[in-house]
Design a protein around this motif. Structure first.
Motif, PDB file in Angstrom:
ATOM      1  N   VAL A   1      -5.894  29.864 -35.606  1.00 30.20           N
ATOM      2  CA  VAL A   1      -5.108  30.553 -36.701  1.00 30.20           C
ATOM      3  C   VAL A   1      -4.732  31.714 -36.335  1.00 30.20           C
ATOM      4  O   VAL A   1      -5.776  32.817 -36.025  1.00 30.20           O
ATOM      5  N   LEU A   2      -3.689  32.139 -36.251  1.00 30.98           N
ATOM      6  CA  LEU A   2      -3.267  33.717 -35.775  1.00 30.98           C
ATOM      7  C   LEU A   2      -3.192  34.578 -37.091  1.00 30.98           C
ATOM      8  O   LEU A   2      -3.774  35.808 -36.617  1.00 30.98           O
ATOM      9  N   MET A   3      -2.957  34.260 -38.279  1.00 30.18           N
ATOM     10  CA  MET A   3      -3.365  34.862 -39.395  1.00 30.18           C
ATOM     11  C   MET A   3      -3.236  34.113 -40.526  1.00 30.18           C
ATOM     12  O   MET A   3      -2.562  32.980 -40.561  1.00 30.18           O
ATOM     13  N   TYR A   4      -3.547  34.550 -41.794  1.00 27.54           N
ATOM     14  CA  TYR A   4      -3.506  33.840 -42.832  1.00 27.54           C
ATOM     15  C   TYR A   4      -2.637  34.769 -43.772  1.00 27.54           C
ATOM     16  O   TYR A   4      -3.196  35.704 -44.375  1.00 27.54           O
ATOM     17  N   ILE A   5      -1.827  34.029 -44.665  1.00 31.11           N
ATOM     18  CA  ILE A   5      -0.852  34.897 -45.597  1.00 31.11           C
ATOM     19  C   ILE A   5      -0.880  33.848 -46.971  1.00 31.11           C
ATOM     20  O   ILE A   5      -0.146  32.768 -47.026  1.00 31.11           O
ATOM     21  N   GLY A   6      -1.547  34.571 -47.867  1.00 31.89           N
ATOM     22  CA  GLY A   6      -1.541  33.753 -49.011  1.00 31.89           C
ATOM     23  C   GLY A   6      -0.465  34.246 -50.132  1.00 31.89           C
ATOM     24  O   GLY A   6      -0.640  35.400 -50.696  1.00 31.89           O
ATOM     25  N   VAL A   7       0.412  33.326 -50.299  1.00 32.90           N
ATOM     26  CA  VAL A   7       1.423  33.425 -51.308  1.00 32.90           C
ATOM     27  C   VAL A   7       0.953  33.016 -52.969  1.00 32.90           C
ATOM     28  O   VAL A   7       0.732  31.745 -52.872  1.00 32.90           O
ATOM     29  N   ASN A   8       1.026  33.819 -53.748  1.00 31.84           N
ATOM     30  CA  ASN A   8       0.410  33.429 -55.174  1.00 31.84           C
ATOM     31  C   ASN A   8      -0.818  32.668 -54.865  1.00 31.84           C
ATOM     32  O   ASN A   8      -0.992  31.486 -55.409  1.00 31.84           O
ATOM     33  N   GLN A   9      -1.934  33.554 -54.266  1.00 28.44           N
ATOM     34  CA  GLN A   9      -2.924  33.025 -53.841  1.00 28.44           C
ATOM     35  C   GLN A   9      -3.933  32.436 -54.933  1.00 28.44           C
ATOM     36  O   GLN A   9      -4.058  33.182 -56.049  1.00 28.44           O
ATOM     37  N   VAL A  10      -4.557  31.298 -54.899  1.00 24.30           N
ATOM     38  CA  VAL A  10      -5.468  30.683 -55.821  1.00 24.30           C
ATOM     39  C   VAL A  10      -6.718  30.833 -55.450  1.00 24.30           C
ATOM     40  O   VAL A  10      -6.971  30.748 -54.234  1.00 24.30           O
ATOM     41  N   VAL A  11      -7.485  31.327 -56.140  1.00 27.86           N
ATOM     42  CA  VAL A  11      -8.994  31.741 -55.812  1.00 27.86           C
ATOM     43  C   VAL A  11     -10.028  30.572 -56.376  1.00 27.86           C
ATOM     44  O   VAL A  11     -10.789  29.853 -55.801  1.00 27.86           O
TER      45      VAL A  11
ATOM     46  N   HIS B   1       0.690  28.444 -50.205  1.00 30.94           N
ATOM     47  CA  HIS B   1       1.507  28.568 -51.415  1.00 30.94           C
ATOM     48  C   HIS B   1       0.637  28.152 -52.411  1.00 30.94           C
ATOM     49  O   HIS B   1       0.643  26.722 -52.781  1.00 30.94           O
ATOM     50  N   SER B   2       0.036  28.747 -53.545  1.00 24.61           N
ATOM     51  CA  SER B   2      -0.363  27.907 -54.869  1.00 24.61           C
ATOM     52  C   SER B   2      -1.458  26.976 -54.476  1.00 24.61           C
ATOM     53  O   SER B   2      -2.493  27.585 -53.770  1.00 24.61           O
ATOM     54  N   PHE B   3      -1.554  25.740 -54.659  1.00 21.68           N
ATOM     55  CA  PHE B   3      -2.476  24.752 -54.179  1.00 21.68           C
ATOM     56  C   PHE B   3      -2.643  24.673 -52.544  1.00 21.68           C
ATOM     57  O   PHE B   3      -3.880  24.649 -52.389  1.00 21.68           O
ATOM     58  N   GLY B   4      -1.584  24.929 -52.159  1.00 14.65           N
ATOM     59  CA  GLY B   4      -1.708  25.003 -50.630  1.00 14.65           C
ATOM     60  C   GLY B   4      -2.148  26.300 -50.030  1.00 14.65           C
ATOM     61  O   GLY B   4      -2.827  26.394 -49.110  1.00 14.65           O
ATOM     62  N   SER B   5      -2.503  27.398 -50.856  1.00 12.98           N
ATOM     63  CA  SER B   5      -3.181  28.539 -50.564  1.00 12.98           C
ATOM     64  C   SER B   5      -4.706  28.300 -50.418  1.00 12.98           C
ATOM     65  O   SER B   5      -5.387  28.926 -49.604  1.00 12.98           O
ATOM     66  N   VAL B   6      -5.238  27.547 -51.024  1.00  6.74           N
ATOM     67  CA  VAL B   6      -6.677  27.194 -51.092  1.00  6.74           C
ATOM     68  C   VAL B   6      -6.872  26.264 -49.592  1.00  6.74           C
ATOM     69  O   VAL B   6      -7.761  26.396 -48.953  1.00  6.74           O
ATOM     70  N   LEU B   7      -6.038  25.320 -49.435  1.00  6.47           N
ATOM     71  CA  LEU B   7      -5.965  24.519 -48.264  1.00  6.47           C
ATOM     72  C   LEU B   7      -6.015  25.508 -46.971  1.00  6.47           C
ATOM     73  O   LEU B   7      -6.761  25.313 -46.149  1.00  6.47           O
ATOM     74  N   GLY B   8      -5.029  26.360 -46.931  1.00  2.00           N
ATOM     75  CA  GLY B   8      -4.730  27.344 -46.103  1.00  2.00           C
ATOM     76  C   GLY B   8      -5.915  28.225 -45.646  1.00  2.00           C
ATOM     77  O   GLY B   8      -6.440  28.482 -44.616  1.00  2.00           O
TER      78      GLY B   8
END
Length: 312
Positions: A131-141, A113-120
Motif C-alpha cells: 500500500v502506497l497510501m490510504y485515503i478514506g472517503v466518508n470513512q467508516v469506523v 468509500h463507506s463500507f469500502g473504507s473499512v475493507l481498505g
C-alpha cells in the motif's frame, strides 16, 4: 447499446479465486501512481459513478474502479456467488497484486468509500508492503456508532422543524439501532434511510440512479444488482454490522480522510476522533463543505482539491 468509453478508459475482467471480477481503468502516464477505488454498500457499484468522481480526469494518477463480487458487472458474470467478508478481503488483496503486476508498481494507493473504507483500511493495516497510501472517503469506523449519531441528528432536526409526521415515523421505529442485523432491523434501516432523505440528512437515491444511467459504461442489466443489493449481499450486511476499526491504532502507511460535513450515515466526528488517536507516518483530514455521504459527487471541486494535495 454499444459502450463508448472516453479516451484513456478501458475495461477488463480478471479471474480471482474462481470467479470473474470487473475492473474499469482510467489510465494516466506510466510514471504516475495507481489508485484502487473500493466502493461501498455492500453491493453498491461506484464504477458507475466514475464519470462524476473523475469527471475532469487530470491524469495525476491512474484510477481503477472495480465491482466487488455480488455487485454490478461482477455479479452479472457470477450470479450464483454470494460473497462473505473474508472473500471480499481476499479478492481485494488479489486485485492489488494484479494491479502491481499490470502497472509495474511496488505499491498501490487505496481509496475506500463507506463500507469500502473499512475493507481498505484493514488492507492498509494488514498488508502495508503493498500500500502506497490510504485515503478514506466518508470513512467508516464503527457502523453501529454511525447509526446512533445519525439517529440523534434525525430526532434533533425533526423536532426543530416541528415535523410531527417525521417524529411519529421515528417513534414507530422503536429501538434504533439494534445490535442484531436481522430481518426486523433490515426493515428499520430501510425506513430510517427514507426518514433521513426526507430530512435532507441522507442520500438522494434518484440523483444516484440518474448519475448511474448517464455513465458511458452503463448497461440496463445493472439495475437488478443495484436494486437487489441487500438481498444478494445479505451475508455481508450481517457481517458488516459487527465491523469496527476500534483497537487498530497503528498504521505503517500515510492515512488521509476525506469527510463530508453533512454526512449523517458516516458522521465525520467519529472518523475525525479516530484519526486523532491512530499513529501513521503522515495523517491528515479534509472536511468537505456542503457534502453528504458521497463527498466526491456533492462537492467535486473540494474533493478534487483534497486529492490533488494528497497525491502531490
Amino acid at each position: 447499446m454499444k459502450k463508448i468509453l472516453p479516451e484513456n478508459w478501458s475495461e477488463e475482467y480478471i479471474e480471482i479465486n474462481g470467479h470473474k471480477e470487473y475492473l474499469l481503468h482510467l489510465k494516466a502516464a506510466s510514471d504516475k501512481p495507481v489508485l484502487l477505488y473500493i466502493h461501498g454498500g455492500p453491493g453498491s457499484s461506484e464504477s458507475c459513478f466514475s464519470h462524476i468522481i473523475e469527471k475532469e480526469f487530470s491524469g495525476a494518477y491512474t484510477m481503477v474502479f472495480y465491482d466487488q463480487s455480488g455487485c454490478g458487472y461482477s455479479y452479472l458474470a457470477n450470479k450464483k456467488v454470494r460473497p462473505t467478508l473474508d472473500m471480499l478481503k481476499e479478492d481485494l488483496l488479489m486485485t492489488v497484486l494484479h494491479l502491481k503486476q499490470k502497472y509495474g508498481k511496488d505499491k498501490i494507493g487505496i481509496v475506500g468509500h463507506s463500507f469500502g473504507s473499512v475493507l481498505g483500511m484493514e488492507l492498509a493495516k494488514e498488508h502495508p508492503e503493498h500500500v502506497l497510501m490510504y485515503i478514506g472517503v466518508n470513512q467508516v469506523v464503527d457502523f453501529y456508532d454511525n447509526e446512533v449519531l445519525g439517529y440523534k441528528k434525525a430526532v434533533e432536526v425533526a423536532k426543530a422543524n416541528n415535523d410531527h409526521k417525521i417524529i411519529n415515523a421515528i417513534d414507530n421505529l422503536g429501538e434504533y439501532p439494534t445490535h442484531e442485523f436481522d430481518k426486523t432491523f433490515q426493515k428499520k434501516l430501510g425506513a430510517f434511510r427514507r426518514i433521513q432523505a426526507k430530512l435532507g440528512l441522507g442520500v438522494d437515491s434518484m440523483k444516484l440512479i440518474k448519475a448511474y444511467k448517464n455513465n458511458p459504461t452503463y448497461s440496463g442489466r445493472l439495475m437488478f444488482p443495484l436494486i437487489k443489493a441487500m438481498s444478494i449481499n445479505k451475508l455481508l450486511f450481517q457481517e458488516m454490522w459487527k465491523l469496527s476499526l476500534k483497537g487498530a491504532d497503528c498504521y505503517e502507511v500515510p492515512v488521509y480522510f476525506i469527510l463530508g460535513e453533512k454526512d449523517w450515515q458516516a458522521p465525520y466526528e467519529i472518523a475525525q476522533e479516530y484519526l486523532e488517536k491512530i499513529s501513521a507516518p503522515v495523517k491528515k483530514c479534509f472536511l468537505i463543505q456542503n457534502a453528504g455521504h458521497f463527498s466526491a459527487m456533492d462537492n467535486y471541486e473540494q474533493y478534487q482539491k483534497a486529492m490533488k494535495e494528497i497525491i502531490g
